[in-house]
Design a protein around this motif. Sequence first.
Motif, PDB file in Angstrom:
ATOM      1  N   GLN A 284      49.630  27.586  46.584  1.00 35.44           N
ATOM      2  CA  GLN A 284      48.499  28.039  47.407  1.00 35.44           C
ATOM      3  C   GLN A 284      47.703  27.392  48.383  1.00 35.44           C
ATOM      4  N   ILE A 285      47.415  26.062  48.048  1.00 33.28           N
ATOM      5  CA  ILE A 285      46.802  25.245  49.038  1.00 33.28           C
ATOM      6  C   ILE A 285      47.669  24.736  50.219  1.00 33.28           C
ATOM      7  N   SER A 286      48.952  25.068  49.920  1.00 32.33           N
ATOM      8  CA  SER A 286      50.101  24.574  50.938  1.00 32.33           C
ATOM      9  C   SER A 286      50.415  25.959  51.818  1.00 32.33           C
ATOM     10  N   GLY A 287      49.825  26.872  51.708  1.00 35.71           N
ATOM     11  CA  GLY A 287      49.989  28.018  52.296  1.00 35.71           C
ATOM     12  C   GLY A 287      51.378  28.831  52.150  1.00 35.71           C
ATOM     13  N   GLN A 288      51.830  28.719  51.117  1.00 37.69           N
ATOM     14  CA  GLN A 288      53.084  29.377  50.442  1.00 37.69           C
ATOM     15  C   GLN A 288      52.520  30.568  49.534  1.00 37.69           C
ATOM     16  N   ASP A 289      53.683  31.472  49.316  1.00 36.88           N
ATOM     17  CA  ASP A 289      53.152  32.642  48.425  1.00 36.88           C
ATOM     18  C   ASP A 289      52.957  32.289  47.218  1.00 36.88           C
ATOM     19  N   TYR A 290      52.041  32.685  46.154  1.00 35.79           N
ATOM     20  CA  TYR A 290      51.785  32.071  44.954  1.00 35.79           C
ATOM     21  C   TYR A 290      51.287  33.222  44.036  1.00 35.79           C
ATOM     22  N   LEU A 291      51.161  32.872  42.732  1.00 39.85           N
ATOM     23  CA  LEU A 291      50.933  33.881  41.795  1.00 39.85           C
ATOM     24  C   LEU A 291      49.428  33.403  41.591  1.00 39.85           C
ATOM     25  N   ALA A 292      48.667  34.576  41.996  1.00 41.01           N
ATOM     26  CA  ALA A 292      47.305  34.436  41.966  1.00 41.01           C
ATOM     27  C   ALA A 292      46.343  34.281  40.496  1.00 41.01           C
ATOM     28  N   GLU A 293      46.985  35.060  39.562  1.00 47.54           N
ATOM     29  CA  GLU A 293      46.490  34.884  38.273  1.00 47.54           C
ATOM     30  C   GLU A 293      46.701  33.583  37.458  1.00 47.54           C
ATOM     31  N   THR A 294      47.778  33.137  37.967  1.00 50.24           N
ATOM     32  CA  THR A 294      48.380  31.831  37.259  1.00 50.24           C
ATOM     33  C   THR A 294      47.446  30.598  37.905  1.00 50.24           C
ATOM     34  N   SER A 295      47.255  30.470  39.191  1.00 47.59           N
ATOM     35  CA  SER A 295      46.547  29.636  39.917  1.00 47.59           C
ATOM     36  C   SER A 295      44.746  29.657  39.851  1.00 47.59           C
ATOM     37  N   ALA A 296      44.570  30.914  39.095  1.00 48.25           N
ATOM     38  CA  ALA A 296      42.876  31.003  39.221  1.00 48.25           C
ATOM     39  C   ALA A 296      42.186  29.894  38.604  1.00 48.25           C
ATOM     40  N   ASN A 297      42.469  29.739  37.689  1.00 46.39           N
ATOM     41  CA  ASN A 297      41.779  28.627  36.917  1.00 46.39           C
ATOM     42  C   ASN A 297      42.221  27.049  37.070  1.00 46.39           C
ATOM     43  N   ALA A 298      43.167  26.757  38.058  1.00 48.55           N
ATOM     44  CA  ALA A 298      43.747  25.463  38.299  1.00 48.55           C
ATOM     45  C   ALA A 298      43.076  24.353  39.238  1.00 48.55           C
ATOM     46  N   GLU A 299      41.967  24.842  39.556  1.00 44.85           N
ATOM     47  CA  GLU A 299      41.406  24.003  40.584  1.00 44.85           C
ATOM     48  C   GLU A 299      40.771  23.007  39.682  1.00 44.85           C
ATOM     49  N   VAL A 300      40.022  23.259  38.755  1.00 38.68           N
ATOM     50  CA  VAL A 300      39.254  22.185  37.756  1.00 38.68           C
ATOM     51  C   VAL A 300      40.768  21.371  37.032  1.00 38.68           C
ATOM     52  N   LEU A 301      41.623  21.823  36.986  1.00 42.15           N
ATOM     53  CA  LEU A 301      42.916  21.145  36.509  1.00 42.15           C
ATOM     54  C   LEU A 301      43.238  20.245  37.637  1.00 42.15           C
ATOM     55  N   PHE A 302      43.310  20.790  38.543  1.00 40.37           N
ATOM     56  CA  PHE A 302      43.838  19.645  39.692  1.00 40.37           C
ATOM     57  C   PHE A 302      42.668  18.599  40.086  1.00 40.37           C
ATOM     58  N   ALA A 303      41.599  19.095  39.854  1.00 45.10           N
ATOM     59  CA  ALA A 303      40.403  17.851  40.153  1.00 45.10           C
ATOM     60  C   ALA A 303      40.466  17.026  38.635  1.00 45.10           C
TER      61      ALA A 303
END
Length: 287
Positions: free
Chosen positions: A194-213
């Motif tokens: 998502q953050i690199s501008g590629q196609d992504y699965l929105a439902e899967t990445s929805a809660n990943a921002e906290v995981l990334f942080a």
Amino acid sequence: MSKKHKMADEDYPTTGHEWDGIREYDKPMPRWWLWTFFATIIFSLAYVIAYPAVPLIKGATPGLLGYSSRAQLQRSLDSVALENAEIEQLLLATPLENIAKNPSLVRYASAGGGAVFRTYCAQCHGAGAQGATGYPNLQDDDWLWGGDLAALEQTIQHGIRSDADEDTRYSEMPKFGEFLEEAQIEQLVEYLRQISGQDYLAETSANAEVLFADNCAACHGQNGEGNHEQGAPNLKDALWLYGGDRDALRHSIANARFGVMPAWNTRITPAQIRQVTFYVHQLGGGE
């Protein structure tokens, strides 16, 4: 004066071999062939005496002339080094950022750096410095450890994760597969896409921002922009050292990557390090 009689085939003795009416004659070799054969024997004996030829346990016989191809090469190298001594000293004394201001130094650094690169660097980074999977492209502006002249020189001198150098650049990414669940890794994969501008699965990445942080931001930055001090790549651009598809990202997160570049300060001269630093920087990449 009588003319020499030319012998017919029947005048020659045979070897006693005959097959289907064909006899094998015992004719002498032509004189020109015999003299040529004898000359090659004499030449080979003279060569063995004059030049290094006979292999021994530690080397070979030196020969009366004392010729050595290694010594001849060394004399040639010494001669070239003597001719370049003045400009080499100037290269070592000139700050890296000022080399481009001196046309003579530019020519010397570019030519010498190109030779060093093709000899020692092209095997990994490619003849055109375009890189490959796991080996950085040196023509772009995406640098793990910084792409300015000083950063390039340090990387070339001390390498990346090189056990032979105490001053090597070092970082190590954790193997998140050892403490994150597969579902969490899948979330991070989609978030990176998502953050690199590629196609992504929105439902899967929805809660990943906290995981990334919680797991990635300390090295890669809060927004994934990377960190030169730790060699952490920018995760927001389209440039991926090991690939940006789902399988490659999944492998990178779960198993980590650990690329190694040798330190070159004990393999090439300080002048050669400066030459190849300037050469790589002027290829079009750098910062």
